[in-house]
Design a protein around this motif. Structure first.
Motif, PDB file in Angstrom:
ATOM      1  N   UNK A 131      45.452  37.982  87.711  1.00  0.00           N
ATOM      2  CA  UNK A 131      44.474  39.031  87.432  1.00  0.00           C
ATOM      3  C   UNK A 131      43.168  38.394  87.003  1.00  0.00           C
ATOM      4  N   UNK A 132      42.072  38.946  87.496  1.00  0.00           N
ATOM      5  CA  UNK A 132      40.760  38.441  87.089  1.00  0.00           C
ATOM      6  C   UNK A 132      39.726  39.544  87.212  1.00  0.00           C
ATOM      7  N   UNK A 133      38.707  39.454  86.371  1.00  0.00           N
ATOM      8  CA  UNK A 133      37.567  40.365  86.451  1.00  0.00           C
ATOM      9  C   UNK A 133      36.377  39.596  87.001  1.00  0.00           C
ATOM     10  N   UNK A 134      35.714  40.155  88.006  1.00  0.00           N
ATOM     11  CA  UNK A 134      34.523  39.508  88.528  1.00  0.00           C
ATOM     12  C   UNK A 134      33.446  39.479  87.454  1.00  0.00           C
ATOM     13  N   UNK A 135      32.578  38.467  87.484  1.00  0.00           N
ATOM     14  CA  UNK A 135      31.603  38.297  86.399  1.00  0.00           C
ATOM     15  C   UNK A 135      30.774  39.531  86.084  1.00  0.00           C
ATOM     16  N   UNK A 136      30.374  40.319  87.101  1.00  0.00           N
ATOM     17  CA  UNK A 136      29.509  41.476  86.858  1.00  0.00           C
ATOM     18  C   UNK A 136      30.280  42.789  86.765  1.00  0.00           C
ATOM     19  N   UNK A 137      31.588  42.725  86.643  1.00  0.00           N
ATOM     20  CA  UNK A 137      32.408  43.943  86.695  1.00  0.00           C
ATOM     21  C   UNK A 137      32.157  44.895  85.533  1.00  0.00           C
ATOM     22  N   UNK A 138      31.655  44.375  84.415  1.00  0.00           N
ATOM     23  CA  UNK A 138      31.401  45.228  83.249  1.00  0.00           C
ATOM     24  C   UNK A 138      29.917  45.393  82.955  1.00  0.00           C
ATOM     25  N   UNK A 139      29.060  44.954  83.856  1.00  0.00           N
ATOM     26  CA  UNK A 139      27.614  45.032  83.607  1.00  0.00           C
ATOM     27  C   UNK A 139      27.096  43.738  83.035  1.00  0.00           C
ATOM     28  N   UNK A 185      33.388  33.246  84.319  1.00  0.00           N
ATOM     29  CA  UNK A 185      34.660  33.007  84.992  1.00  0.00           C
ATOM     30  C   UNK A 185      35.546  32.117  84.121  1.00  0.00           C
ATOM     31  N   UNK A 186      36.845  32.386  84.179  1.00  0.00           N
ATOM     32  CA  UNK A 186      37.774  31.590  83.365  1.00  0.00           C
ATOM     33  C   UNK A 186      37.706  30.113  83.710  1.00  0.00           C
ATOM     34  N   UNK A 187      37.416  29.822  84.984  1.00  0.00           N
ATOM     35  CA  UNK A 187      37.408  28.413  85.396  1.00  0.00           C
ATOM     36  C   UNK A 187      36.335  27.625  84.657  1.00  0.00           C
ATOM     37  N   UNK A 188      35.246  28.286  84.232  1.00  0.00           N
ATOM     38  CA  UNK A 188      34.196  27.580  83.502  1.00  0.00           C
ATOM     39  C   UNK A 188      34.662  27.180  82.105  1.00  0.00           C
ATOM     40  N   UNK A 189      35.706  27.874  81.603  1.00  0.00           N
ATOM     41  CA  UNK A 189      36.253  27.540  80.289  1.00  0.00           C
ATOM     42  C   UNK A 189      37.462  26.619  80.402  1.00  0.00           C
ATOM     43  N   UNK A 190      37.919  26.408  81.638  1.00  0.00           N
ATOM     44  CA  UNK A 190      39.058  25.518  81.858  1.00  0.00           C
ATOM     45  C   UNK A 190      40.408  26.145  81.588  1.00  0.00           C
ATOM     46  N   UNK A 207      47.501  39.244  93.812  1.00  0.00           N
ATOM     47  CA  UNK A 207      46.217  38.937  93.183  1.00  0.00           C
ATOM     48  C   UNK A 207      45.447  40.228  92.974  1.00  0.00           C
ATOM     49  N   UNK A 208      45.049  40.469  91.744  1.00  0.00           N
ATOM     50  CA  UNK A 208      44.312  41.681  91.388  1.00  0.00           C
ATOM     51  C   UNK A 208      42.943  41.271  90.852  1.00  0.00           C
ATOM     52  N   UNK A 209      41.896  41.614  91.590  1.00  0.00           N
ATOM     53  CA  UNK A 209      40.531  41.237  91.221  1.00  0.00           C
ATOM     54  C   UNK A 209      39.705  42.483  90.964  1.00  0.00           C
ATOM     55  N   UNK A 210      39.214  42.609  89.739  1.00  0.00           N
ATOM     56  CA  UNK A 210      38.478  43.800  89.323  1.00  0.00           C
ATOM     57  C   UNK A 210      37.030  43.696  89.779  1.00  0.00           C
ATOM     58  N   UNK A 211      36.615  44.641  90.622  1.00  0.00           N
ATOM     59  CA  UNK A 211      35.229  44.701  91.078  1.00  0.00           C
ATOM     60  C   UNK A 211      34.342  45.371  90.040  1.00  0.00           C
ATOM     61  N   UNK A 212      34.772  46.537  89.552  1.00  0.00           N
ATOM     62  CA  UNK A 212      34.058  47.241  88.496  1.00  0.00           C
ATOM     63  C   UNK A 212      35.076  47.800  87.514  1.00  0.00           C
ATOM     64  N   UNK A 213      34.723  47.745  86.235  1.00  0.00           N
ATOM     65  CA  UNK A 213      35.666  48.140  85.189  1.00  0.00           C
ATOM     66  C   UNK A 213      35.091  49.276  84.358  1.00  0.00           C
ATOM     67  N   UNK A 214      35.813  50.384  84.312  1.00  0.00           N
ATOM     68  CA  UNK A 214      35.452  51.501  83.445  1.00  0.00           C
ATOM     69  C   UNK A 214      36.716  52.074  82.816  1.00  0.00           C
ATOM     70  N   UNK A 215      37.562  51.168  82.335  1.00  0.00           N
ATOM     71  CA  UNK A 215      38.815  51.572  81.707  1.00  0.00           C
ATOM     72  C   UNK A 215      39.966  51.620  82.686  1.00  0.00           C
TER      73      UNK A 215
END
Length: 242
Positions: free
Chosen positions: A68-76, A81-86, A120-128
């Motif tokens: 599961x992952x949320x795209x960087x702009x999914x919440x405004x 990205x998690x990969x930048x934090x390792x 694989x679940x990738x969140x495009x936009x998140x509103x709950x």
């Protein structure tokens, strides 16, 4: 409903947000779907690998796992990205484990054979409700993938033993509500995520009381709300794979 309570899309307390499931959204995937619930949108894909993790090798049984992952702009505001934090953040780990557990509740691993299906679940936009939408959409992607395995003669029978979907619910302003959007979830006295099979069996219930302890009566009311919501989602799932 109380006079002061207004909901997105002019919904009543028992109503889902406008929900659609678009199958075959990612053409190269073995199975895929785009699920939209209000402003929440999640791409779900199922990819088949003709092997299993080393700890399962030689057992003639399959495995299903999820990411599961949320795209960087999914919440405004941009989410790194998690990969930048390792490493994955704790929320992503918890949600993808929930998705995997939920889907594995309706899988016959012997029928799947010695292969792995990655969801694989990738969140495009998140509103709950992103975790619930992910579970509901991932099942459609999985269903389409297993149908393809059947059509190609790779499995003798369907590995699916049932269906699964999930929905959020909660108590906002003292009123039990189905399918919370972010504005409702962020102010709820109680919020819950309910994962159910198509025949009404409970796979998981996550419920949290923020200020007032949750009574048994309110829990029963929320579960009844969730059951009705899952029934509607199951109909949408069936339409998507028909």
């Amino acid at each position: 409903m109380t006079e002061t309570l207004t909901r997105s899309y002019e919904r009543g307390q028992h109503d889902l947000r406008p929900t659609t499931i678009e199958p075959h959204f990612v053409k190269p995937a073995t199975g895929s779907a785009l699920i939209t619930q209000g402003e929440t949108r999640v791409i779900c894909t199922a990819s088949v690998q003709e092997s299993v993790p080393r700890w399962m090798a030689g057992k003639r049984r399959g495995w299903v796992t999820a990411e599961y992952a949320m795209l960087p702009a999914s919440t405004g505001d941009r989410k790194a990205r998690d990969i930048t934090k390792g490493r994955l953040d704790g929320r992503s780990v918890e949600i993808q484990r929930l998705i995997g557990r939920s889907i594995r509740g309706v899988i016959d691993f012997d029928a799947l054979g010695e292969r792995t299906i990655y969801l694989d679940c990738d969140v495009l936009t998140a509103d709950g409700g992103t975790r619930c939408a992910s579970i509901t959409g991932a099942f459609v992607a999985l269903d389409l993938a297993t149908r393809r395995l059947l059509d190609e003669g790779k499995v003798e029978r369907s590995p699916l033993t049932g269906s699964v979907a999930a929905i959020s619910c909660g108590i906002v302003g003292g009123v039990p509500l189905l399918d919370l959007d972010y504005s409702e979830d962020s102010t709820a006295e109680v919020d819950a995520n309910v994962v159910m099979t198509g025949d009404g069996g409970l796979i998981e219930v996550q419920a949290t009381a923020e200020r007032t302890p949750l009574s048994r009566a309110h829990l029963d009311e929320l579960l009844a709300l969730a059951g009705a919501g899952v029934e509607q989602l199951r109909a949408l799932q069936a339409q998507a794979v028909a």
